[in-house]
Design an enzyme around this catalytic site. Structure first.
Site, PDB file in Angstrom:
ATOM      1  N   ASP A 171       0.852  -1.195   0.000  1.00 14.96           N
ATOM      2  CA  ASP A 171       0.000   0.000   0.000  1.00 14.96           C
ATOM      3  C   ASP A 171       0.883   1.239   0.000  1.00 14.96           C
ATOM      4  O   ASP A 171       1.981   1.227   0.564  1.00 14.96           O
ATOM      5  CB  ASP A 171      -0.912   0.025   1.219  1.00 14.96           C
ATOM      6  CG  ASP A 171      -1.979  -1.057   1.174  1.00 14.96           C
ATOM      7  OD1 ASP A 171      -2.369  -1.446   0.057  1.00 14.96           O
ATOM      8  OD2 ASP A 171      -2.417  -1.516   2.245  1.00 14.96           O
ATOM      9  N   ASP A 206      -7.211  -1.322  -4.344  1.00 13.81           N
ATOM     10  CA  ASP A 206      -8.238  -0.980  -3.355  1.00 13.81           C
ATOM     11  C   ASP A 206      -9.159   0.117  -3.885  1.00 13.81           C
ATOM     12  O   ASP A 206     -10.382   0.050  -3.723  1.00 13.81           O
ATOM     13  CB  ASP A 206      -7.582  -0.484  -2.063  1.00 13.81           C
ATOM     14  CG  ASP A 206      -6.731  -1.544  -1.387  1.00 13.81           C
ATOM     15  OD1 ASP A 206      -7.004  -2.729  -1.576  1.00 13.81           O
ATOM     16  OD2 ASP A 206      -5.794  -1.163  -0.661  1.00 13.81           O
TER      17      ASP A 206
END
Length: 248
Positions: A171, A206
């Site tokens: 991420d 995401d």
């Protein structure tokens, strides 16, 4: 319509379906390429925890390298078994999604819904790749030594940091729009505690999943609109209508 026109319409419908399948494939491929390119760049050029502003002087858009073993936005499912279960769930979801997208294209669902389903599908694949292969093809990122992890393509590559199905999702997108704020003392549960929005760090996969789900929620009435007018067949006869005839 003549019988000769039916095969033409059938062929035309197949061609339309192929075009939509091609578009869904290209959208999926585009999201995967961008998602993986950014992840690989961050994994091999940032040490774990490293952070930089994307635009000089703009503090609310940053690249912040973290790894998580769980779901989107850092949500976790504990332990090695939880990690494996989550990866297998992603794999099942991707296999199901492959057939589902073909199904909704074949059934001529709303184009907007097909796009949303493709966004969710592509995001699921993006994070599945991390979970399945990153542990094998990248070195461990250590926040203490602040090392830059090397990939299996690097001549100095040592060994992967985890086994198959146990990779961590990379991420990096961080949008702290509101910082150094506090909940008022009367606020339930979090009263007096520090507050930051938006705190979770996420990735392009995401974002793709979230955008797809959000658009379905916002436009579900349009995507799943039912026909309000029903067809009522009538029968025509040559019998004259007589208003004086009474039905007893």
């Amino acid at each position: 319509m003549t019988n000769a026109g039916i095969p033409f319409l059938h062929i035309f419908a197949i061609q339309i379906m192929k075009v939509k399948l091609r578009h869904a494939f290209l959208l999926t491929l585009l999201i995967l390429v961008v998602d993986q390119a950014v992840k690989i760049y961050i994994k091999t050029n940032y040490y774990l925890g490293e952070e930089h502003n994307v635009i000089s002087g703009v503090s609310w858009f940053r690249l912040h390298f973290i790894e998580n073993e769980g779901m989107a936005y850092g949500w976790k499912l504990g332990g090695d078994w939880g990690k494996m279960a989550l990866t297998l769930f992603r794999l099942f979801a991707v296999i199901f999604g492959t057939f589902y997208i073909r199904h909704i294209i074949n059934k001529k669902y709303h184009t907007g819904f097909i796009v949303c389903a493709t966004l969710i599908f592509a995001g699921a694949i993006g994070n599945l790749i991390d979970s399945m292969f990153y542990g094998l093809f990248f070195e461990h990122s250590d926040p203490y030594t602040q090392n830059l992890a090397r990939s299996a393509m690097h001549p100095g590559f040592n060994t992967g940091y985890a086994g198959f199905l146990h990779g961590k999702v990379v991420d990096m997108l961080y949008f702290p729009l509101i910082t150094n704020a506090r909940f008022p003392d009367w606020f339930p549960i979090w009263g007096g505690e520090s507050f930051e929005f938006f705190r979770p760090v996420f990735n392009i996969a995401d974002a793709s999943i979230s955008l797809g789900v959000l658009m379905i929620l916002l436009f579900q009435k349009k995507f799943f609109k039912r026909k309000e007018e029903e067809y009522h067949p009538t029968v025509e006869t040559n019998t004259p209508v007589n208003d004086e005839v009474q039905v007893s």
